[in-house]
Motif scaffolding. Structure first.
Motif, PDB file in Angstrom:
ATOM      1  N   HIS A 187       0.727  -1.149  -0.197  1.00 13.14           N
ATOM      2  CA  HIS A 187      -0.053  -0.072   0.047  1.00 13.14           C
ATOM      3  C   HIS A 187       0.843   0.956   0.116  1.00 13.14           C
ATOM      4  O   HIS A 187       2.117   1.160   0.620  1.00 13.14           O
ATOM      5  N   ILE A 188       0.323   2.413  -0.658  1.00 12.06           N
ATOM      6  CA  ILE A 188       1.308   3.590  -0.602  1.00 12.06           C
ATOM      7  C   ILE A 188       1.663   4.193   0.704  1.00 12.06           C
ATOM      8  O   ILE A 188       2.889   4.529   0.788  1.00 12.06           O
ATOM      9  N   GLY A 189       0.864   3.843   1.755  1.00 15.89           N
ATOM     10  CA  GLY A 189       1.299   4.338   2.975  1.00 15.89           C
ATOM     11  C   GLY A 189       2.247   3.382   3.750  1.00 15.89           C
ATOM     12  O   GLY A 189       3.226   4.079   4.285  1.00 15.89           O
ATOM     13  N   ASP A 190       2.354   2.262   3.422  1.00 16.03           N
ATOM     14  CA  ASP A 190       3.376   1.341   4.020  1.00 16.03           C
ATOM     15  C   ASP A 190       4.594   1.376   2.985  1.00 16.03           C
ATOM     16  O   ASP A 190       5.720   1.286   3.692  1.00 16.03           O
ATOM     17  N   TYR A 191       4.485   1.717   1.616  1.00 20.81           N
ATOM     18  CA  TYR A 191       5.688   1.563   0.899  1.00 20.81           C
ATOM     19  C   TYR A 191       6.433   2.969   1.427  1.00 20.81           C
ATOM     20  O   TYR A 191       7.723   3.120   1.434  1.00 20.81           O
ATOM     21  N   ILE A 192       5.644   4.210   1.768  1.00 21.85           N
ATOM     22  CA  ILE A 192       6.504   5.363   2.232  1.00 21.85           C
ATOM     23  C   ILE A 192       7.407   5.172   3.466  1.00 21.85           C
ATOM     24  O   ILE A 192       8.436   5.502   3.814  1.00 21.85           O
ATOM     25  N   GLU A 193       6.717   4.252   4.301  1.00 16.92           N
ATOM     26  CA  GLU A 193       7.522   3.966   5.502  1.00 16.92           C
ATOM     27  C   GLU A 193       8.561   2.950   5.570  1.00 16.92           C
ATOM     28  O   GLU A 193       9.319   2.581   6.530  1.00 16.92           O
ATOM     29  N   ILE A 194       8.923   1.943   4.272  1.00 18.97           N
ATOM     30  CA  ILE A 194       9.606   1.145   4.468  1.00 18.97           C
ATOM     31  C   ILE A 194      11.259   1.612   4.526  1.00 18.97           C
ATOM     32  O   ILE A 194      11.617   3.174   4.191  1.00 18.97           O
ATOM     33  N   GLY A 195      12.150   1.031   5.242  1.00 19.60           N
ATOM     34  CA  GLY A 195      13.429   1.261   5.574  1.00 19.60           C
ATOM     35  C   GLY A 195      14.382   0.293   5.479  1.00 19.60           C
ATOM     36  O   GLY A 195      13.987  -0.719   4.561  1.00 19.60           O
ATOM     37  N   GLU A 196      15.593   0.501   5.711  1.00 12.17           N
ATOM     38  CA  GLU A 196      16.753  -0.546   5.568  1.00 12.17           C
ATOM     39  C   GLU A 196      16.607  -1.830   6.370  1.00 12.17           C
ATOM     40  O   GLU A 196      16.991  -2.687   5.821  1.00 12.17           O
ATOM     41  N   ASP A 197      15.697  -1.605   7.471  1.00 13.59           N
ATOM     42  CA  ASP A 197      15.534  -3.040   8.029  1.00 13.59           C
ATOM     43  C   ASP A 197      14.066  -3.708   7.651  1.00 13.59           C
ATOM     44  O   ASP A 197      14.165  -4.694   8.048  1.00 13.59           O
ATOM     45  N   SER A 198      13.776  -3.334   6.528  1.00 15.19           N
ATOM     46  CA  SER A 198      12.517  -3.867   6.009  1.00 15.19           C
ATOM     47  C   SER A 198      13.026  -5.151   5.246  1.00 15.19           C
ATOM     48  O   SER A 198      11.958  -6.262   4.913  1.00 15.19           O
ATOM     49  N   CYS A 199      14.286  -5.190   4.619  1.00 16.96           N
ATOM     50  CA  CYS A 199      14.601  -6.193   3.734  1.00 16.96           C
ATOM     51  C   CYS A 199      15.374  -7.071   4.453  1.00 16.96           C
ATOM     52  O   CYS A 199      16.081  -6.845   5.390  1.00 16.96           O
ATOM     53  N   TYR A 200      15.363  -8.561   4.199  1.00 22.23           N
ATOM     54  CA  TYR A 200      16.131  -9.517   5.068  1.00 22.23           C
ATOM     55  C   TYR A 200      16.332 -10.717   4.161  1.00 22.23           C
ATOM     56  O   TYR A 200      15.779 -10.679   3.080  1.00 22.23           O
ATOM     57  N   THR A 201      17.238 -11.682   4.479  1.00 23.53           N
ATOM     58  CA  THR A 201      17.114 -12.827   3.791  1.00 23.53           C
ATOM     59  C   THR A 201      16.825 -14.041   4.379  1.00 23.53           C
ATOM     60  O   THR A 201      17.008 -14.148   5.766  1.00 23.53           O
ATOM     61  N   TYR A 202      16.047 -14.776   3.858  1.00 22.02           N
ATOM     62  CA  TYR A 202      15.648 -16.136   4.181  1.00 22.02           C
ATOM     63  C   TYR A 202      15.831 -17.228   3.176  1.00 22.02           C
ATOM     64  O   TYR A 202      15.428 -16.969   2.044  1.00 22.02           O
ATOM     65  N   ASN A 203      16.724 -18.305   3.748  1.00 24.14           N
ATOM     66  CA  ASN A 203      16.903 -19.286   2.669  1.00 24.14           C
ATOM     67  C   ASN A 203      17.710 -18.770   1.739  1.00 24.14           C
ATOM     68  O   ASN A 203      17.413 -19.352   0.406  1.00 24.14           O
TER      69      ASN A 203
END
Length: 393
Positions: free
Chosen positions: A257-273
């Motif tokens: 959602h546009i509201g959630d997209y605006i709030e993404i930060g460096e800690d939003s991304c991570y690695t799994y498997n």
């Protein structure tokens, strides 16, 4: 006793009374004021003056004697009468029929005589924030109130809004091409606004009272096709519009959602498997949306140097730009940020054949019931599932 009459059917009476039981050691007691309108009395309020009970003339409503103290007190009584009359006549001149208690509250400063639409909406939005409503919800209410303000054409006194304004507002929304159920949501927000106004004493009645909403349960699952996405990806945009397009395409590939997209930060991304994932706590519901990142989404993150450096543009401003973008590439659909989330849902359901449960988790929903508002099963998905089990003619 003072009587103010604007017409023969409505009269205000002002009477001053002393409270002998509260006589102090100096021999004086409080002087209170009582207002009556059409036989309805307001609770007494203190004038701040004190009178010797022996010198108070109840019949003529004044202090006896020619001393300076008596003259000053009688002058003060006259001023109170004049000010109360001013409140009463001012309200009547604006078409407001106030109760005795409302006149008293306005005079004592507990209530304002008039409240503008913009002021009442501002106060209501502040209350929503205090109640910890999400910024997305607050902005949605704000947008609904802006529609009504645009229709009215000026910042009106809320007490002067009538039923004709409500019916006219509904027609105005429909003429702008909004779906029936979207118009209902706007009206619902306005109903809540005027309930707040009545509770806080800004209006005696709501012009939306008695409004009956007919829901058609329209589902708008408009989304972009692969071909339309290709038009956006390959067009030579200016730097400013390229940033808008990139943010829109990122949401098409992540379902944010546009509201959630605006709030993404460096800690939003991570690695799994050994795969790139993103986890975002939704502003609206507090539910976590969890999804892997495809190659296109990762390429955009790398292009800007990280999740926290992705182009962030407000929803309204980006929607304005998206209209220009759609016209440039010949997309006739009403391109908005919401379409990005619906495009992601459509791809997941019909291209990849993901289950409703998986799609709900990626969208940050608590159940699968909301999926129908974002996407629907189409022939391609049906044919694929048939082909796996049945020979199709």
């Amino acid at each position: 006793m003072f009587i103010s009459s604007v017409n023969h059917s409505i009269r205000m009476r002002i009477r001053f009374v002393i409270r002998k039981v509260r006589t102090n050691s100096a021999g004086v007691c409080p002087l209170n004021c009582r207002i009556t309108i059409d036989g309805q009395k307001a609770t007494e309020f203190a004038t701040g003056a004190a009178v010797d009970p022996k010198k108070w003339d109840s019949k003529f409503q004044k202090v006896k004697g020619a001393s300076q103290a008596a003259i000053d007190l009688n002058r003060r009584i006259d001023i109170i009468k004049t000010e109360l009359e001013g409140v009463y006549l001012s309200a009547r001149s604006r078409g407001l029929r106030l109760s005795a208690n409302e006149i008293k509250d306005i005079y004592t400063g507990k209530k304002e005589l008039a409240c503008s639409f913009v002021k009442m909406t501002t106060l209501y939005l502040e209350e929503l924030k205090i109640k910890n409503r999400s910024i997305v919800t607050v902005n949605r209410y704000k947008r609904c109130f802006l529609y009504l303000n645009q229709y009215l054409g000026k910042d009106m006194n809320v007490a002067s809004l009538e039923k004709r304004h409500v019916s006219g507002f509904w027609r105005w929304l429909k003429e702008k091409g909004y779906h029936n159920d979207y118009c209902n949501k706007i009206v619902q927000a306005c109903i809540g606004l005027f309930r707040f106004g009545m509770r806080e004493g800004y209006v005696e009645r709501s012009p939306f009272a008695g409004v009956s909403l007919e829901w058609k349960k329209e589902l708008d699952t408009t989304c972009l096709s692969k071909e339309e996405l290709g038009l956006l990806e390959n067009y030579p945009w200016s730097d400013k519009l390229q940033r808008v397009v990139d943010s829109f395409l990122f949401m098409c590939h992540t379902g944010l959602h546009i509201g959630d997209y605006i709030e993404i930060g460096e800690d939003s991304c991570y690695t799994y498997n050994e795969k790139q994932f993103m986890k975002v706590k939704r502003i609206k519901t507090g539910v976590e949306a969890i999804f892997p990142l495809d190659n296109f989404a990762v390429s955009l993150i790398n292009k800007y140097g990280g999740c926290d450096k992705m182009p962030k543009i407000s929803g309204q401003k980006s929607n304005d730009y998206l209209k220009v973008i759609a016209e440039a590439v010949g997309i006739t659909k009403n391109l908005t940020n919401k379409i990005a989330r619906k495009t992601f849902t459509d791809i997941c359901l019909n291209e990849y054949g993901f289950s409703d449960e998986v799609v709900s988790t990626m969208l940050g929903h608590t159940s699968t019931r909301q999926i129908k508002h974002y996407g629907s099963i189409k022939e391609k998905r049906i044919l694929k599932e048939w082909s796996d089990k049945v020979d199709v003619a």
